[in-house]
Design an enzyme around this catalytic site. Sequence first.
Site, PDB file in Angstrom:
ATOM      1  N   GLU A 296       0.821  -1.213   0.000  1.00  0.00           N
ATOM      2  CA  GLU A 296       0.000   0.000   0.000  1.00  0.00           C
ATOM      3  C   GLU A 296       0.856   1.265   0.000  1.00  0.00           C
ATOM      4  OE1 GLU A 296      -2.713  -0.699   3.333  1.00  0.00           O
ATOM      5  OE2 GLU A 296      -4.056  -1.787   1.988  1.00  0.00           O
ATOM      6  N   ASP A 370      -8.219  -9.207   4.604  1.00  0.00           N
ATOM      7  CA  ASP A 370      -7.994  -8.022   5.430  1.00  0.00           C
ATOM      8  C   ASP A 370      -9.004  -7.900   6.570  1.00  0.00           C
ATOM      9  OD1 ASP A 370      -7.116  -5.666   6.430  1.00  0.00           O
ATOM     10  OD2 ASP A 370      -7.644  -4.441   4.695  1.00  0.00           O
ATOM     11  N   GLU A 398     -12.500  -2.567  12.502  1.00  0.00           N
ATOM     12  CA  GLU A 398     -12.569  -1.781  11.265  1.00  0.00           C
ATOM     13  C   GLU A 398     -13.745  -2.189  10.373  1.00  0.00           C
ATOM     14  OE1 GLU A 398      -8.915  -1.893   9.070  1.00  0.00           O
ATOM     15  OE2 GLU A 398      -9.760  -0.815   7.359  1.00  0.00           O
TER      16      GLU A 398
END
Length: 709
Positions: A296, A370, A398
């Site tokens: 990323e 993820d 998240e």
Amino acid sequence: MPRLFALAVIFASLALSSARSDDGYRLWLRYDRIENETYRTQAAPALGRIVLATPSGAESPTVAAARDELTTALGNLLGATPVITLEKLPAASSAVARSSDAFSVSSPSSFTPHSSPLTISASSDLGILYGTFALLRHLQTGQPLENLSLTSYPKIQHRLLNHWDDLNGHVERGYAGSSLWEWFYLPEIRNPRYHDYARACASLGLNGTVLTNVNANAQILTAPYLAKVAALAGEFRPYGIRVYLTARFSAPIEIGGLKTADPLDPAVAAWWKTKVAEIYRAIPDFGGFLVKANSEGQPGPQDYKRTHADGANLLADAVAPHGGIIMWRAFVYSPDNNDDRVKQAVTEFAPLDGKFRDNVIVQIKNGPLDFMPREPFSPLFGAMPKTRLAAELQITQEYLGQSTQLAFLAPMWREFLDADTFANGPGTTIASLIDGSTKRQQPSVIAGVANTGTDRNWTGHLLAQANWYAFGRLTWDHSLTSEQIADEWTKMTFGHDASVVSTITKLLLGSRETVVNYSMPLGLTHIMAEGHHYGPGPWVDKLGRADWTSVYYHRAAATGLGFNRTATGSNALAQYSPAIAQRYGSLTDCPENLLLWFHHVAWDHRLRSGRTLWDELCLRYQQGVDEVRAMRRDWDSLKGRIDDERFTHIQQRLTRQELDAIEWRDACLLYFQTFSKRPFPAGIEPPAHPLSHYISQKRRHMPGDPSGK
Ligand code: BDP
């Protein structure tokens, strides 16, 4: 009413309401007076005399911390003032020899003035502290104190929180306020909260903290910041919490003035050695580095056409003389690789097996994607037999409703730890791979991305404290059941009222599956709104890269739904052992909770319930909503049984959770209906709005979202 009496009534009710209000700051270490008088009267003499036995028998900051904890806790819980003495552990004592963190708590079968005292023995001062917290937990959960023989040692050596905290106070994916670390004020000004943080962590057996975000800032490695880190390390040291930092791979250029960060360049290696020596001068027990590289947009060894092993070994060689470790993250997926994203970590890392130094641990997220509400375990755990592997879990929710929704994660982590990789034959569970017992390799590491922040209650949602607790307890003993953990936490946090305990544990234990049901059932994944990741976004189709979109993952079409990862699709299944590949590769044998992860399934395909995929999907979304409603009813039944402050805090969040669940259901079903072209089956509540309404919803000013838009 006579004036005096009226005043007395006012004061009495003020006292009552303050006794019945609790902001949650004390976490599970509340130490309110034990209400059961019989238990209290029996416990007080049992804990009147306590011996702490260590090999040296000498005082230390850690022993003092144990003593302070006992004195405060027993004073508050029982109104007792124990006499605590320190003794030298007899050399023959072997019960505590398994690990330097091990402890043993023993007590006689009855307590008389002449019976032997309750003893906490350990082969280190830290073991005494862990034994102290175990004893207090025993007491807080109302268990008998006679004939105690609590012996325990941690199965995993390094038990870490990972804070994704930026130096400006923002916490990436943090939903509970700002960072706990006040970099501007440090080192002179030290928030008392640092001490409470360390106590809370040590009470669970956690022994390390990575202070900084994996998306790293090289400034943390400069001298002024190292002085601040040293101050934090000093606060944490008595509690056995070692500090670690994230290392930005390009630091030699950014703060070192070099022209390159090439891991094979001798000047780069020399720079890291010198830097690491400087760190250890400031923090002699510094733990090491956590690194996110070539992921990323983060810099890394591949910028110089070197491998992840080259990068990790560079840092490993720098910290090795000081006893440090490197946790090198395997969360990588390349911008130039068009292969199924969930395959890329294995593609990248498996060929490097055996090439890492002994003090490198490759840190792998539980699933190959993820931190989704449900993923299969990452196949990388079974693909690197010669490499030390750590598990990275995410405590901050998240993708599971952040700090607004209730999702108790112990059942999710259990599912992962118990998963059989078959890597070394049947029974090679993830837990056995990461605790080093299968491979006989140390150091062993487990890490959890923290959900803490400056909110008064630390975690935003009060019940999210249970996730910090559960993670910590599992790092010490990964065989604990979710039920045990929920029961302990609830009693320590809310007391022993039977209906409070049974209601809250029921809420906790079902909550993760409920979130799965109303957001991503049947193996659906990554269909959340973009950016802040809160709420539904199955329509998300245009982002910087295809594998950031939702359509990439759900593959909804007239033909059906789901990602074909069998041999006729991306063949991600081939990365698992044949036993798993075979079972999961079969449409009929694949566990239904992962069906759409591995298969593209026709809308009319019949599932085990006899219903078609479309009908089952609809009913799961509806079930999720119904379950949240049941959670609300259950919670409401506790009114008056717990303090109003915590009651209302949770009640309001559950109210919001129901609205969010309805939105997930309506948005996803309307969207998927554009492909299935089938009516909703009986029992599905009609959505209040057309699909365009849900697509046009733009959430703003989300907690944890720095964009400020
Ligand atoms: C994702 C998060 C992102 C992190 C990344 C990581 O959305 O903020 O930086 O993982 O783990 O889950 O590096």
